[in-house]
Design an enzyme around this catalytic site. Structure first.
Site, PDB file in Angstrom:
ATOM      1  N   ASP A  67       1.167  -0.967   0.230  1.00  0.00           N
ATOM      2  CA  ASP A  67       0.176  -0.245  -0.084  1.00  0.00           C
ATOM      3  C   ASP A  67       0.790   1.664  -0.099  1.00  0.00           C
ATOM      4  OD1 ASP A  67      -2.390   1.157   0.585  1.00  0.00           O
ATOM      5  OD2 ASP A  67      -1.299   1.577   2.528  1.00  0.00           O
ATOM      6  N   ASP A  69      -0.012   4.838   0.499  1.00  0.00           N
ATOM      7  CA  ASP A  69      -0.087   6.161   1.493  1.00  0.00           C
ATOM      8  C   ASP A  69      -0.615   5.502   2.979  1.00  0.00           C
ATOM      9  OD1 ASP A  69      -1.236   7.797  -0.308  1.00  0.00           O
ATOM     10  OD2 ASP A  69      -2.986   7.268   0.106  1.00  0.00           O
ATOM     11  N   ASP A  95     -11.137  24.415  -3.975  1.00  0.00           N
ATOM     12  CA  ASP A  95     -11.670  22.738  -4.183  1.00  0.00           C
ATOM     13  C   ASP A  95      -9.921  21.961  -3.724  1.00  0.00           C
ATOM     14  OD1 ASP A  95     -13.148  23.313  -6.236  1.00  0.00           O
ATOM     15  OD2 ASP A  95     -12.216  23.962  -7.725  1.00  0.00           O
ATOM     16  N   LYS A 219      -8.622  -4.042  -4.710  1.00  0.00           N
ATOM     17  CA  LYS A 219      -7.142  -4.208  -4.349  1.00  0.00           C
ATOM     18  C   LYS A 219      -7.233  -5.781  -4.849  1.00  0.00           C
ATOM     19  CE  LYS A 219      -5.682  -0.011  -2.105  1.00  0.00           C
ATOM     20  NZ  LYS A 219      -4.713   0.579  -0.689  1.00  0.00           N
ATOM     21  N   ASP A 242      -1.217  -0.129   6.383  1.00  0.00           N
ATOM     22  CA  ASP A 242      -1.263   0.696   7.642  1.00  0.00           C
ATOM     23  C   ASP A 242      -2.610   0.354   7.528  1.00  0.00           C
ATOM     24  OD1 ASP A 242      -2.933   4.212   7.361  1.00  0.00           O
ATOM     25  OD2 ASP A 242      -1.894   2.736   5.218  1.00  0.00           O
TER      26      ASP A 242
END
Length: 314
Positions: A67, A69, A95, A219, A242
């Site tokens: 992963d 992030d 935005d 995933k 995580d």
């Protein structure tokens, strides 16, 4: 209270769109990895680290899936990419602030809301619609240097390098756009990346996705599809994350690792005796889930206040 409706968590499971997203991501990853492999041969390291007991040296039926992030990199890759696009006048400040709010809520609450995810997805797609894929790839290289390079966890990178040194392939698996994920994988010397696939025609983004964002069950579908295409034995593979949202992916492999885990994943990992690694220390550990950008602290604070208010009124 209607305004806080999107705060209510909902459970999700694998769907046909998850499978489609996973298969599309696996196909895109295999294509991009061919180019990365050619580059890797040109710049092969002169020496290799001493081989640990795991991963197993020369096991070509094994691979590693990471992963991105808060596992490989501190913060959200998509948020950092958004900062770079904002700097280049792709969209307005309001935005960016809205996206920061969404990222802060997701990390604080630990769950995603389908309607909330749809809004973020549509916003991102509208930004890139009409732009060339090659343009975003080039900008992604610059943004990596500006915002991402210094946020790579050394400990996690060492784990990835151990697999590479053992002769195994290493893939990033992320909800970030596959083009950006591929840039990061190449800069880290990895095999390739599985990421969200945005539709393009003649090299130009259409503003649509192929399937859905590569998140949660998608995933796992991507890893399963890639393993089948590459002839891998998942029981000999490793996966690192995580987030408890990645339990479907972690559960596929024989060697799951919880890296900088959130509370739910830590509990799950301890129950199943999965390996844990935490490279955070002190205050950094407490703040690891919040995107590191000017003004985001205030956004996170506002999100926390909204959650508290919602709970008091229930």
């Amino acid at each position: 209270m209607a305004a806080l409706g999107w705060l209510t968590p909902r459970r999700r499971s694998a769907t046909a769109r998850s499978v489609l997203a996973g298969e599309a991501s696996a196909e895109a990853a295999r294509k991009s990895s061919q180019e990365l492999e050619e580059l890797a041969h040109e710049a092969a390291p002169e020496t290799a680290a001493e081989e640990p007991e795991f991963p197993v040296l020369g096991d070509d039926k094994a691979a590693a899936f990471f992963d991105l992030d808060n596992t490989v990199m501190q913060g959200a890759a998509l948020f950092h990419f958004g900062r770079g696009l904002h700097k280049r006048k792709f969209f307005e400040t309001r935005d960016l602030a809205r996206f920061a709010w969404q990222q802060a809520w997701f990390r604080l609450a630990g769950v995603e809301d389908p309607e909330h995810m749809q809004e973020a997805r549509d916003s991102a797609l509208s930004i890139v619609k009409g732009h060339r894929v090659s343009e975003l790839m080039s900008i992604g290289e610059e943004i990596y240097d500006e915002y991402m390079a210094e946020r790579i966890w050394p400990g996690t990178r060492a784990l990835a390098e151990a697999h590479l040194d053992a002769g195994q392939k290493v893939w990033l698996v992320t909800a970030a756009p596959v083009e950006i994920a591929t840039v990061i994988a190449r800069r880290l010397g990895l095999t390739g990346a599985l990421g969200t696939v945005a539709e393009s025609v003649d090299g130009v983004y259409t503003g649509k996705l192929v399937g859905e964002p590569l998140h949660g069950p998608a995933k796992a579908e991507a890893v399963r599809a890639l393993a089948a295409a590459e002839g891998l034995d998942l029981s000999r593979c490793a996966a690192y994350s995580d987030s408890h949202n990645d339990i479907p992916m972690l559960s596929l492999v024989g060697h799951p690792y919880a890296i900088n885990p959130d509370a739910k994943l830590r509990k799950h990992a301890r129950t199943l005796d999965w390996r844990l690694r935490d490279y955070r220390t002190g205050r950094k550990a407490a703040k690891v889930g919040i995107p590191a950008a000017a003004g985001v602290g205030a956004v996170a604070g506002g999100t926390a206040a909204a959650i508290a208010l919602h709970r008091r009124r229930r």
